[in-house]
Scaffold this motif. Sequence first.
Motif, short mmCIF file in Angstrom:
data_model
loop_
_atom_site.label_atom_id
_atom_site.label_comp_id
_atom_site.label_asym_id
_atom_site.label_seq_id
_atom_site.Cartn_x
_atom_site.Cartn_y
_atom_site.Cartn_z
N LEU A 1 -11.99 -20.64 -55.74
CA LEU A 1 -13.21 -19.94 -55.40
C LEU A 1 -12.93 -18.50 -55.00
O LEU A 1 -13.63 -17.59 -55.38
N ARG A 2 -11.90 -18.35 -54.21
CA ARG A 2 -11.62 -17.02 -53.70
C ARG A 2 -10.69 -16.31 -54.66
O ARG A 2 -9.88 -16.95 -55.32
N ARG A 3 -10.80 -15.01 -54.67
CA ARG A 3 -9.98 -14.30 -55.62
C ARG A 3 -8.62 -13.95 -55.07
O ARG A 3 -7.67 -13.80 -55.79
N THR A 4 -8.51 -13.82 -53.77
CA THR A 4 -7.24 -13.33 -53.26
C THR A 4 -6.64 -14.14 -52.13
O THR A 4 -5.45 -14.38 -52.14
N GLY B 1 -6.28 -19.88 -48.24
CA GLY B 1 -7.51 -20.60 -48.50
C GLY B 1 -7.80 -21.56 -47.37
O GLY B 1 -7.55 -21.26 -46.20
N ARG B 2 -8.32 -22.74 -47.71
CA ARG B 2 -8.53 -23.75 -46.68
C ARG B 2 -7.22 -24.46 -46.46
O ARG B 2 -6.73 -25.15 -47.36
N PRO C 1 -19.19 -24.71 -63.66
CA PRO C 1 -19.14 -23.30 -63.26
C PRO C 1 -18.83 -23.19 -61.78
O PRO C 1 -19.30 -24.03 -61.00
N THR D 1 -20.06 -21.40 -59.73
CA THR D 1 -21.29 -21.22 -58.97
C THR D 1 -21.84 -22.56 -58.48
O THR D 1 -22.47 -22.62 -57.44
N VAL D 2 -21.59 -23.63 -59.24
CA VAL D 2 -22.07 -24.94 -58.82
C VAL D 2 -21.38 -25.35 -57.52
O VAL D 2 -22.01 -25.86 -56.59
N PHE E 1 -20.08 -23.20 -55.35
CA PHE E 1 -20.61 -22.30 -54.31
C PHE E 1 -21.95 -22.82 -53.82
O PHE E 1 -22.22 -22.83 -52.62
N ALA E 2 -22.80 -23.20 -54.78
CA ALA E 2 -24.14 -23.65 -54.42
C ALA E 2 -24.04 -24.85 -53.49
O ALA E 2 -24.73 -24.91 -52.47
N ALA E 3 -23.16 -25.80 -53.84
CA ALA E 3 -23.01 -26.99 -53.00
C ALA E 3 -22.56 -26.58 -51.59
O ALA E 3 -23.09 -27.08 -50.59
N LEU E 4 -21.61 -25.65 -51.51
CA LEU E 4 -21.14 -25.18 -50.20
C LEU E 4 -22.29 -24.55 -49.43
O LEU E 4 -22.49 -24.83 -48.24
N SER E 5 -23.04 -23.69 -50.13
CA SER E 5 -24.10 -22.97 -49.42
C SER E 5 -25.20 -23.92 -48.97
O SER E 5 -25.99 -23.59 -48.11
N PRO F 1 -16.34 -29.97 -48.01
CA PRO F 1 -15.52 -30.22 -49.20
C PRO F 1 -15.45 -31.69 -49.60
O PRO F 1 -15.50 -32.00 -50.79
N ARG G 1 -20.27 -12.15 -51.55
CA ARG G 1 -19.26 -13.18 -51.30
C ARG G 1 -18.82 -13.18 -49.84
O ARG G 1 -18.53 -14.23 -49.27
N LEU H 1 -17.29 -16.74 -49.00
CA LEU H 1 -16.33 -17.02 -50.07
C LEU H 1 -15.14 -16.09 -49.98
O LEU H 1 -14.13 -16.28 -50.64
N PRO I 1 -18.31 -21.49 -45.57
CA PRO I 1 -19.63 -21.30 -46.16
C PRO I 1 -20.60 -22.45 -45.87
O PRO I 1 -21.80 -22.20 -45.71
N GLU I 2 -20.07 -23.70 -45.82
CA GLU I 2 -20.99 -24.81 -45.66
C GLU I 2 -21.63 -24.85 -44.28
O GLU I 2 -22.55 -25.62 -44.04
N VAL J 1 -26.56 -19.94 -45.17
CA VAL J 1 -26.86 -18.87 -46.11
C VAL J 1 -27.13 -19.53 -47.46
O VAL J 1 -26.28 -20.23 -47.99
N PHE K 1 -28.15 -18.35 -58.12
CA PHE K 1 -27.27 -17.67 -59.07
C PHE K 1 -27.97 -17.36 -60.38
O PHE K 1 -28.97 -17.98 -60.74
N ALA L 1 -26.84 -22.71 -61.53
CA ALA L 1 -25.86 -23.60 -60.88
C ALA L 1 -26.48 -24.89 -60.38
O ALA L 1 -26.14 -25.38 -59.31
N PHE M 1 -26.96 -28.92 -60.22
CA PHE M 1 -26.03 -30.02 -60.45
C PHE M 1 -26.51 -30.79 -61.67
O PHE M 1 -27.57 -31.42 -61.63
N PHE N 1 -30.16 -32.22 -52.01
CA PHE N 1 -28.72 -32.17 -51.76
C PHE N 1 -28.39 -31.51 -50.42
O PHE N 1 -27.50 -31.95 -49.71
#
Lengths: 562, 384
Positions: free
Chosen positions: A17-20, A24-25, A454, A456-457, A459-463, A468, B62, B67, B91-92, B96, B100, B104, B106, B117
Amino acid sequence: MTGTGVLAEARTPTRGLRRTSGAGRPAWSAFVVVVAVLVATPVLAVVLDGIGSVGDTAPPRGIVAMVLTTLALMVGVAAGTLLVGGGLAWLVTAYRFPLRNVLVWLLVLPLAVPAYILGFVFLSVFDVSGPVQSALRAVLGPDVWVPEVRSLPAAVLVMSLSLYPYVYLLVRAALIEQSAGTYDAARTLGAGRGRTLRRVLLPLARPSLAAGLSLVMMETLTDFATVQYFNVQTVSVGVYLVWKGTFDFHAATQLAVLVLLFAVAVLTGERALRGRARYHQQGGRGQGLQPERLRGARGWAATALCIAALAAGFLIPVLQLLVWAVGEAGKSGVLTDPRFGEYLVSTLLVASVTAVACVVLSVAVGHAVRISGGRIAASAAQLTTFGYAVPGAVVGIGVLIAFAAVDTALERAGVPGGTGILVTGSVLGILYAYVIRFLAPAYQAVDASLAKIPPTVTFAALSLGAAPRRILARVHAPLARPGVAVALMLVMIDAVKELPIVLLLRPFGFTTASVWVYELARENFWEKASLPALVIVTAAILPVVVLVRQARRAETRGRAAT
Amino acid sequence: MTPRTNGARLTADGVPAALSLEGVSKHYGRSVGVDALDLTVTAGELVTLIGPSGCGKSTTLRLAVGLERPDAGIIRVAGKVMADGRRFVEPEQRRVGLVFQDHALFPHLTVARNVEFGLDRLGRSERRTRAGEVLDLVQLSHLAHRYPHELSGGEQQRVALARALAPRPAVVLLDEPFSSLDESLRAQVRRDTVATLRETGTTGVLVTHDQTEALSVGSRVVVMRDGVIEQADTPEKVFEQPATRFVASFMGDADFLPAHVHRALLTCEIGIVSTVPGWADSDMDVDVVLRPHEVALRPDPNASAHVSAIEYHGAFVLHHVRLASGRTLRSWQPHTVRHPVGTAVAVSVTAGTTPTLLLGDRAITSPPPSSSLARPSSEPLPLR
């Protein structure tokens, strides 16, 4: 070596997910690192033990001869598969002849007959007591000279016939898929068909050729069952014999390091052959190479050539096995032999446990890489798949060393005998070694599915507040299902076919179908070996069919794009 | 500047800002993602974030979602610290919401399950009720049992919005949510989305690269470039009083001409542009920003400028005019007016225009102290 999985290797791995961010976790990154460490430990153990013990003990006897034999075998099989696989790929791509459209796909079938099965059928036909020599003696008298069948050239022939489809598939794919646009460009620049082939297509196919040959050579290196039919002493055979004969750890690991060196040399060679040039074809649209019709006798000669390869690598051995099996089934007691059922059950048990373990790990690692991001998890995930490139003998010895260390620790902690693997072997050791070997195809199949989700899916779940673990259960795992199915099948079948690792690690009294085939064949009980061999061939046809279907779909897609 | 209490920025009525970034930096290796970014989004506000690709708008998003970890600075959501030097909220746990470009959704869950969800902490009946509410809001209750692939692009977008709104997030971030839709559909979906956001009083940040969208949707427009905010203002101000040369040229078409201010009179190559009250004592060189709709043309055989190209745009015709100096200006003319290429034209500025003046790359609204008449006129500023 796990052909079908490895052939599908060149996919982009899942991005995090993260670029750099590095870590991470932490928990998920740590999980991937643990898996990577588990995979890498046995191999590292071999290297350390092997190098560390140099000078402590005398080098294993006959080591120079073994190295030379290994070299000769690998070069021989590479040349053989290049000739057969490369030649056939060229033939079916550049020319049209009778039955070509069917033969194109049938020519992959020899992949389903493992060399240790093809090998004993070959012996049954050509060895002293076989029909060919018997016929020769009947006609030319008992003293007629025939070349020694149990020899290096015969091993090269058998392994080439069994392994050529790797080269065939990769070269063919390179010739048709990669170069359509380039072919057209070369033709419009005034190059004739022949010149375009020589100057453009063949150089472009070079990396694929290199990949195919390296696969073949790794398979050859891994094998230590087939070659023993032919009395060929490779370093892998050396590892096996030294271990089983003397239980001399250091001698075995030193030989295993040699095997590893061969593997590294093969992979380095592949890199070198690929060269620095970029062969990636972009927007390969265009008509591409149109096959030229071969007329009359030449056309039929081409057909005959293809059928000959197919017959030698698949039709004749399978037919022979069927004849034997039918004959055996007629006799009483074979199908009712309780061992048959027992061995089948243990085969299936080991294969399914391995498959489930590989798939669970793959899904978890793929999920962890996506959720954690971070370079650590991504690199560790890459590391988990390197077992496919490590020959079975090395993995086997490495697992033994690892378990020996665990034993020592356990005994010190007061558990008498530890895991007991050194004395009797252990199914656990086989499972561990299998997971190391087969995690790569499983991960690639699962990751192919995960890569289609994708980011984004996720990300969407996280948001939406999903932790996890919930994302794993509710989003990633359900969406990875197609890949999971493929992975389960690939690993199951690879595990059913696998022979060297079981031979090395099996506990006393534990036998799988592949070991049974090998043992019966070693004792020349060919008829008895036919039934379990057919079981293995039948199972092995499945991934070949899947592979062919994938390749066909890729081809039609390629054509539809033009 | 909003007042600060307890370190968190509060709006005038004492409610903490829905989202605030204070001095936030994020670097990728040597390249800058965002640099010392300050951005406060008050509750109920709809802010659009715009800039060319690589300007840092995605990085900002991000960072806000969690993220990415910021290298420096503090990020707050609804007054609570989400990230600073020590803390980092995943993030979870941020409240926020995200919408997208690719929606995105499911793919293996129905519309209703998609919306539910994010509501797993509620009981089953509450979950159903809330999902029903938000689906009503986007008028999709009748499709609750469909799967995403059975919906049109516009419907998918509305489901994505409903799903994001369901858990009542403190702020919803929309990442180019309309750009995957057909041109014909886009305006309608955009209107509906903005209406839904306003109706529910949702705080929103919409990232876009479409200037028209940025101007028409947001109550505030934030223009970014190279990781910093160039201007954050109402749409009208961003367009009519751009703060920088970049904003002027990025938010709409703009041409720049060297100009001179002398005793409150702004002159340039095309003559007197306007008066600049308050600059009575000034004598200085500036650049003037001229937008095509502010440039008037009149055929004049004696004029030194001529039409160099015309583009037919339907309702309007864009004329490119080459001045004597070789510089070009653009001018919108109604579709009935079409001066052929080569026509000599007199160029002027339409009445009532108060053009933006630039000193260097920044706009100036009042004369700088050093520009008094006593100072000799400096070299003309180079054009970009």
